[in-house]
Enzyme design. Structure first.
Site, mmCIF file in Angstrom:
data_model
loop_
_atom_site.group_PDB
_atom_site.id
_atom_site.type_symbol
_atom_site.label_atom_id
_atom_site.label_comp_id
_atom_site.label_asym_id
_atom_site.label_seq_id
_atom_site.Cartn_x
_atom_site.Cartn_y
_atom_site.Cartn_z
ATOM 1 N N CYS A 1 -4.131 -12.849 53.690
ATOM 2 C CA CYS A 1 -4.631 -14.226 53.668
ATOM 3 C C CYS A 1 -5.743 -14.124 52.614
ATOM 4 O O CYS A 1 -6.445 -15.109 52.059
ATOM 5 C CB CYS A 1 -5.237 -14.572 55.162
ATOM 6 S SG CYS A 1 -6.420 -13.453 55.668
ATOM 7 N N ASP B 1 -4.187 -8.248 57.570
ATOM 8 C CA ASP B 1 -5.381 -8.850 57.002
ATOM 9 C C ASP B 1 -6.547 -7.801 57.093
ATOM 10 O O ASP B 1 -6.064 -6.745 57.731
ATOM 11 C CB ASP B 1 -5.470 -9.812 58.388
ATOM 12 C CG ASP B 1 -6.903 -10.600 58.280
ATOM 13 O OD1 ASP B 1 -7.690 -10.676 57.300
ATOM 14 O OD2 ASP B 1 -7.307 -11.245 59.094
HETATM 15 N N1 CP Z 1 -8.515 -16.673 53.719
HETATM 16 C C1 CP Z 1 -9.457 -17.252 53.712
HETATM 17 O O1 CP Z 1 -9.970 -18.157 54.631
HETATM 18 O O2 CP Z 1 -10.300 -17.029 52.655
HETATM 19 P P1 CP Z 1 -12.019 -17.349 52.644
HETATM 20 O O3 CP Z 1 -12.661 -16.422 53.763
HETATM 21 O O4 CP Z 1 -12.293 -16.804 51.386
HETATM 22 O O5 CP Z 1 -12.051 -19.066 53.016
HETATM 23 N N1 NVA Z 2 -9.769 -12.042 59.978
HETATM 24 C C1 NVA Z 2 -10.470 -12.423 58.880
HETATM 25 C C2 NVA Z 2 -9.913 -13.563 58.133
HETATM 26 C C3 NVA Z 2 -10.692 -13.781 56.770
HETATM 27 C C4 NVA Z 2 -10.064 -15.092 55.996
HETATM 28 C C5 NVA Z 2 -11.896 -12.628 59.360
HETATM 29 O O1 NVA Z 2 -11.910 -13.345 60.432
HETATM 30 O O2 NVA Z 2 -12.772 -12.102 58.686
#
Ligand code: CP
Ligand code: NVA
Length: 323
Positions: free
Chosen positions: A281, A241
């Site tokens: 993700c 991530d």
């Molecule tokens: N992975 C995820 O939550 O993507 P978004 O920030 O685009 O919703």
């Molecule tokens: N760890 C990241 C996830 C984004 C879907 C955030 O919180 O920005």
């Protein structure tokens, strides 16, 4: 004894009615292993029956999406999911709400609780979604907080089961590389605790979970290491991530350097199990937590994770509506 009740869900096909009672989805932490597995089973079912659902459990309902942070996947998948189950989504940015000008969460919750049927919230503090759920009295879903991203983990487990089989996580080593103590890392940790798989967290010391969290988890299957090769060795699914989560932008300059040894790339993956998958993700920052080459080589799994947000969340919405 648990009864496996069946009710018509789509096109004459009988589908399992969720045995799970769920008032809210606020975290993976609060779910049992059985609840997670029931949501996954329903997610597979709903995916297979897309466009043919006989039942519309959100018919006549309005669900508010209250977002304080940016989103592509979460917003779109929830808006589509609510519609496909017969409801109407209402997107509310906190920039436009009185909440953004200081109206308390508990007042906002009491107002919306009298008007809409459910709330899907993306914000900073976990306590805000908990407070909203308590004061609104309506089903509330955590669509990402600084602490957890439960909907993403359900979609990731759905994807893992599609690739390797239902329950395949049981005998698997899963790795999470980079900022392992962020919301994704925490949700993976609670999933490991609830489902009992091995989870290796690989990151610099400052990005490994703190002792208090590890004591709370009390889970021998969770391995923390600063050695990236040890983390991915024989791992079947390797997750990563962004190193800079939303709200941490000011840390960009100081934080990044320590994370480069944990980049998911071809060299690192040479230590993973044969037939491994890489999960992300999204959104991805190529050249940082993942190389462009690796992202493109594993794009099939990664974009299926994104697609499965829709199906996993429909299982959550369906279960909340039926509880
Ligand atoms: N992975 C995820 O939550 O993507 P978004 O920030 O685009 O919703
Ligand atoms: N760890 C990241 C996830 C984004 C879907 C955030 O919180 O920005």
């Amino acid at each position: 004894m648990r009864l496996n009740l069946y009710k018509g869900l789509g096109g004459g096909i009988m589908a399992p009615f969720p045995n799970t009672h769920m008032k809210n989805l606020l975290s993976i932490q609060e779910l049992s292993g059985e609840q997670i597995q029931e949501l996954l089973a329903l997610g597979h079912k709903l995916k297979g029956e897309r466009g043919r659902h006989a039942e519309q459990p959100l018919r006549g309902q309005t669900w508010a999406l209250i977002f304080s942070k940016s989103s592509t996947r979460t917003r779109v998948s929830f808006e589509v999911g609510v519609c496909e189950l017969g409801g109407r989504p209402m997107f509310l940015s906190t920039r436009d709400m009185q909440l953004g000008r200081g109206e308390p969460v508990k007042d906002t919750a009491r107002v919306l609780g009298r008007m809409v049927h459910g709330a899907i919230i993306r914000t900073y503090e976990q306590s805000e979604v908990e407070e909203f759920a308590r004061w609104s009295g309506i089903p509330t879903i955590n669509a990402l907080t600084d602490r957890e991203h439960p909907c993403q983990i359900l979609a990731d487990l759905l994807t893992l089961e599609e690739i390797y089989g239902v329950g395949a996580w049981k005998d698997m080593k899963i790795a999470f590389m980079g900022d392992t103590s962020n919301n994704m890392g925490r949700s993976w940790m609670w999933a490991a605790k609830r489902l009992g798989f091995t989870l290796a967290l690989g990151g610099p010391q400052q990005a490994l979970p703190d002792r208090q969290l590890l004591e709370q988890l009390d889970c021998p299957g969770i391995i923390c290491t600063t050695d990236p090769e040890e983390a991915v060795r024989d791992a079947c699914v390797i997750n990563t991530d962004t190193w800079i989560s939303m709200g941490q932008e000011q840390e960009k300059g100081t934080k990044e350097q320590a994370f480069f040894p944990y980049q998911v790339n071809r060299e690192l993956l040479a230590h993973a199990a044969p037939g491994h998958s890489v999960f992300h993700c999204l959104p991805a920052y190529r050249g940082y937590e993942i190389s462009d080459e690796t992202l493109e080589a594993h794009a099939g799994a990664i974009f299926t994770e994104a697609e499965n947000r829709l199906h996993a969340q429909k299982a959550v919405l369906y279960t909340l509506a039926k509880s």
